[in-house]
Scaffold this motif. Structure first.
Motif, mmCIF file in Angstrom:
data_model
loop_
_atom_site.group_PDB
_atom_site.id
_atom_site.type_symbol
_atom_site.label_atom_id
_atom_site.label_comp_id
_atom_site.label_asym_id
_atom_site.label_seq_id
_atom_site.Cartn_x
_atom_site.Cartn_y
_atom_site.Cartn_z
ATOM 1 N N LEU A 57 0.829 -1.208 0.000
ATOM 2 C CA LEU A 57 0.000 0.000 0.000
ATOM 3 C C LEU A 57 0.862 1.256 0.000
ATOM 4 C CD1 LEU A 57 -2.877 -0.820 2.517
ATOM 5 C CD2 LEU A 57 -3.143 -0.160 0.128
ATOM 6 N N LEU A 58 1.919 1.247 0.803
ATOM 7 C CA LEU A 58 2.813 2.406 0.850
ATOM 8 C C LEU A 58 3.466 2.650 -0.500
ATOM 9 C CD1 LEU A 58 4.576 2.002 4.311
ATOM 10 C CD2 LEU A 58 2.875 3.686 3.642
ATOM 11 N N ALA A 59 3.902 1.582 -1.161
ATOM 12 C CA ALA A 59 4.529 1.732 -2.472
ATOM 13 C C ALA A 59 3.549 2.332 -3.476
ATOM 14 C CB ALA A 59 5.039 0.377 -2.960
ATOM 15 N N GLU A 60 2.311 1.846 -3.453
ATOM 16 C CA GLU A 60 1.290 2.342 -4.381
ATOM 17 C C GLU A 60 1.010 3.824 -4.167
ATOM 18 O OE1 GLU A 60 -3.562 1.901 -4.963
ATOM 19 O OE2 GLU A 60 -2.432 0.270 -4.007
ATOM 20 N N TYR A 61 0.784 4.203 -2.914
ATOM 21 C CA TYR A 61 0.393 5.586 -2.648
ATOM 22 C C TYR A 61 1.578 6.544 -2.655
ATOM 23 C CZ TYR A 61 -4.504 4.608 -1.889
ATOM 24 O OH TYR A 61 -5.819 4.276 -2.093
ATOM 25 N N GLN A 62 2.774 6.036 -2.360
ATOM 26 C CA GLN A 62 3.942 6.910 -2.447
ATOM 27 C C GLN A 62 4.220 7.285 -3.895
ATOM 28 O OE1 GLN A 62 7.514 5.549 -3.169
ATOM 29 N NE2 GLN A 62 8.497 7.530 -2.876
ATOM 30 N N ALA A 63 3.989 6.370 -4.838
ATOM 31 C CA ALA A 63 4.158 6.685 -6.255
ATOM 32 C C ALA A 63 3.174 7.772 -6.678
ATOM 33 C CB ALA A 63 3.961 5.423 -7.096
ATOM 34 N N ARG A 64 1.944 7.688 -6.189
ATOM 35 C CA ARG A 64 0.952 8.719 -6.495
ATOM 36 C C ARG A 64 1.345 10.064 -5.887
ATOM 37 N NH1 ARG A 64 -5.085 6.411 -5.359
ATOM 38 N NH2 ARG A 64 -4.890 4.292 -6.178
ATOM 39 N N LEU A 65 1.838 10.004 -4.631
ATOM 40 C CA LEU A 65 2.241 11.223 -3.938
ATOM 41 C C LEU A 65 3.320 11.954 -4.736
ATOM 42 C CD1 LEU A 65 1.873 12.632 -1.006
ATOM 43 C CD2 LEU A 65 4.083 11.555 -0.526
ATOM 44 N N ALA A 66 4.308 11.197 -5.213
ATOM 45 C CA ALA A 66 5.401 11.795 -5.978
ATOM 46 C C ALA A 66 4.909 12.350 -7.310
ATOM 47 C CB ALA A 66 6.505 10.757 -6.201
ATOM 48 N N ALA A 67 4.015 11.630 -7.970
ATOM 49 C CA ALA A 67 3.519 12.075 -9.277
ATOM 50 C C ALA A 67 2.670 13.331 -9.150
ATOM 51 C CB ALA A 67 2.717 10.952 -9.928
ATOM 52 N N GLN A 68 1.831 13.389 -8.136
ATOM 53 C CA GLN A 68 0.963 14.558 -7.963
ATOM 54 C C GLN A 68 1.756 15.789 -7.539
ATOM 55 O OE1 GLN A 68 -1.865 14.987 -4.566
ATOM 56 N NE2 GLN A 68 -3.440 14.831 -6.147
ATOM 57 N N ASN A 69 2.775 15.579 -6.687
ATOM 58 C CA ASN A 69 3.691 16.646 -6.274
ATOM 59 C C ASN A 69 2.957 17.837 -5.647
ATOM 60 O OD1 ASN A 69 6.386 17.508 -6.026
ATOM 61 N ND2 ASN A 69 6.168 18.876 -7.791
ATOM 62 N N THR A 70 1.961 17.547 -4.813
ATOM 63 C CA THR A 70 1.186 18.595 -4.143
ATOM 64 C C THR A 70 1.355 18.529 -2.631
ATOM 65 O OG1 THR A 70 -0.470 18.593 -5.907
ATOM 66 C CG2 THR A 70 -1.139 19.532 -3.785
ATOM 67 N N HIS A 71 1.279 17.327 -2.095
ATOM 68 C CA HIS A 71 1.416 17.124 -0.658
ATOM 69 C C HIS A 71 2.770 16.520 -0.322
ATOM 70 C CE1 HIS A 71 -2.983 17.263 -1.157
ATOM 71 N NE2 HIS A 71 -3.005 17.733 0.070
ATOM 72 N N GLY A 72 3.159 16.665 0.938
ATOM 73 C CA GLY A 72 4.311 15.969 1.486
ATOM 74 C C GLY A 72 3.902 15.315 2.791
ATOM 75 N N VAL A 73 4.699 14.366 3.272
ATOM 76 C CA VAL A 73 4.397 13.666 4.526
ATOM 77 C C VAL A 73 5.644 13.666 5.398
ATOM 78 C CG1 VAL A 73 3.730 11.482 5.590
ATOM 79 C CG2 VAL A 73 2.670 12.183 3.432
ATOM 80 N N LEU A 74 5.468 14.097 6.637
ATOM 81 C CA LEU A 74 6.550 14.060 7.620
ATOM 82 C C LEU A 74 6.196 13.035 8.691
ATOM 83 C CD1 LEU A 74 9.121 15.067 9.005
ATOM 84 C CD2 LEU A 74 7.754 16.899 10.043
ATOM 85 N N LEU A 75 7.006 11.988 8.803
ATOM 86 C CA LEU A 75 6.828 10.951 9.819
ATOM 87 C C LEU A 75 7.841 11.178 10.932
ATOM 88 C CD1 LEU A 75 5.807 8.243 10.957
ATOM 89 C CD2 LEU A 75 7.402 7.082 9.412
ATOM 90 N N CYS A 76 7.340 11.407 12.155
ATOM 91 C CA CYS A 76 8.198 11.607 13.321
ATOM 92 C C CYS A 76 8.176 10.338 14.166
ATOM 93 C CB CYS A 76 7.703 12.780 14.157
ATOM 94 S SG CYS A 76 7.613 14.346 13.269
ATOM 95 N N LEU A 77 9.344 9.752 14.378
ATOM 96 C CA LEU A 77 9.465 8.532 15.189
ATOM 97 C C LEU A 77 10.196 8.859 16.482
ATOM 98 C CD1 LEU A 77 10.488 5.605 12.794
ATOM 99 C CD2 LEU A 77 8.389 5.786 14.137
ATOM 100 N N GLN A 78 9.535 8.569 17.595
ATOM 101 C CA GLN A 78 10.146 8.747 18.911
ATOM 102 C C GLN A 78 10.093 7.438 19.673
ATOM 103 O OE1 GLN A 78 11.464 12.652 18.673
ATOM 104 N NE2 GLN A 78 11.716 11.291 20.429
#
Length: 318
Positions: free
Chosen positions: A53-74
């Protein structure tokens, strides 16, 4: 299908979410060994589903180039941040993912405000950025070891008794700024028990190939366990917001922590629902002209469109 998958993910991660406005007590509210109704024998398949699922939606995210995602791990020491990143992000395009690890701040970083070095590493549109430790160190390590405030050279009026409440507000405001501008902020705390940490430390001591992962500082920090748990609890209470909620992922079972992190990140991307760009009629005419030219170049006996010959359904999508 996407809606069904999203609903399943939402049901799975709901118990892990810190409700905005709630008062958190880690020892009372979150069990580091929680696993719901999952079993380890199913973990490999479930993790692979999340990675796909991540691979599928990350490809869309990159192609659309509108949103970004910040993942904070603590996490506390030995909480499993590195392994989580390695397994959860194993299927995505590495060009679209950037990992930043934050150590002791440099002289240049100390010459700026405490959020400056984190703002410099925020992902671009179309990217997923991962903070392995994050700006929350400024209300965790710095709080447990307030001597670090001396190195930040704050003016006296900025070091009063309300400093931590002010920093919570500033962090919430900064994250609201990011989300208002199209950058989703995903915050995961890997919740490790004290006994599981001891077990992992012993493994690092017992196995020569893992000795390098252990330092004397690990034992010193472990002595402050109660202080860290109190700081984590207050941080979660003060900074889980509607626009950037915290998720407390049980981390005693590594397989569950990885599935949980993958599900939370995948659910975030599915909520954004990025789409591949469409082209206008002028661009379609250019595509049709390019198709005709390439079809004319087919060698004798070869299919004019080799891809369509092997994938008949592609013609129906034209």
């Amino acid at each position: 299908m996407a809606d069904k998958r999203a609903k399943r993910l939402e049901k799975f991660i709901r118990p892990l979410r810190v409700e905005p406005g709630s008062e958190v007590d880690l020892e009372r509210d979150f069990d580091p060994r929680y696993r719901g109704d999952l079993r380890k024998r199913d973990s490999a398949e479930l993790l692979q589903t999340g990675v796909s699922l991540l691979a599928e939606y990350q490809a869309r995210l990159a192609a659309q180039n509108t949103h970004g995602v910040l993942l904070c791990l603590q996490a506390i020491d030995a909480g499993g941040k590195d392994g989580t990143i390695r397994h959860v992000m194993s299927g995505v395009n590495p060009q679209g993912v950037h990992v930043s690890s934050f150590k002791v701040p440099s002289a240049e970083e100390l010459d700026h405000d405490y959020l400056w070095r984190y703002a410099c590493r925020v992902p671009a549109r179309g990217e997923i950025g991962i903070f392995n430790r994050s700006h929350y160190e400024e209300v965790l390590v710095v709080r447990v070891h307030p001597e670090n405030l001396d190195r930040q050279r704050l003016p006296p009026e900025s070091r009063g008794p309300g400093i931590w409440e002010r920093r919570y507000r500033e962090i919430n405001d900064w994250e609201r700024h990011l989300t208002d501008n199209g950058f989703a902020v995903v915050k995961i705390f890997l919740n490790l028990s004290q006994e599981e940490q001891r077990t992992r430390f012993m493994k690092r001591l017992d196995l020569p190939e893992k000795n390098w992962k252990f330092s004397a500082a690990d034992i010193r920090e472990r002595r402050r366990w109660d202080d860290y748990r109190e700081a984590f609890s207050e941080m979660l209470s003060a900074t889980s917001t509607a626009w950037a909620p915290w998720y407390v992922v049980p981390a005693d079972r590594k397989w569950f922590a990885r599935i949980g992190a993958a599900a939370i990140l995948a659910r975030t991307l599915m909520t954004i629902d990025p789409q591949y760009p469409t082209v206008d009629e002028r661009a379609r005419k250019e595509l049709r002209a390019a198709r005709r030219e390439l079809e004319k170049q087919a060698p004798v006996g070869a299919a004019a469109d080799p891809y369509a010959a092997g994938h008949p359904e592609s013609r129906r999508r034209r």
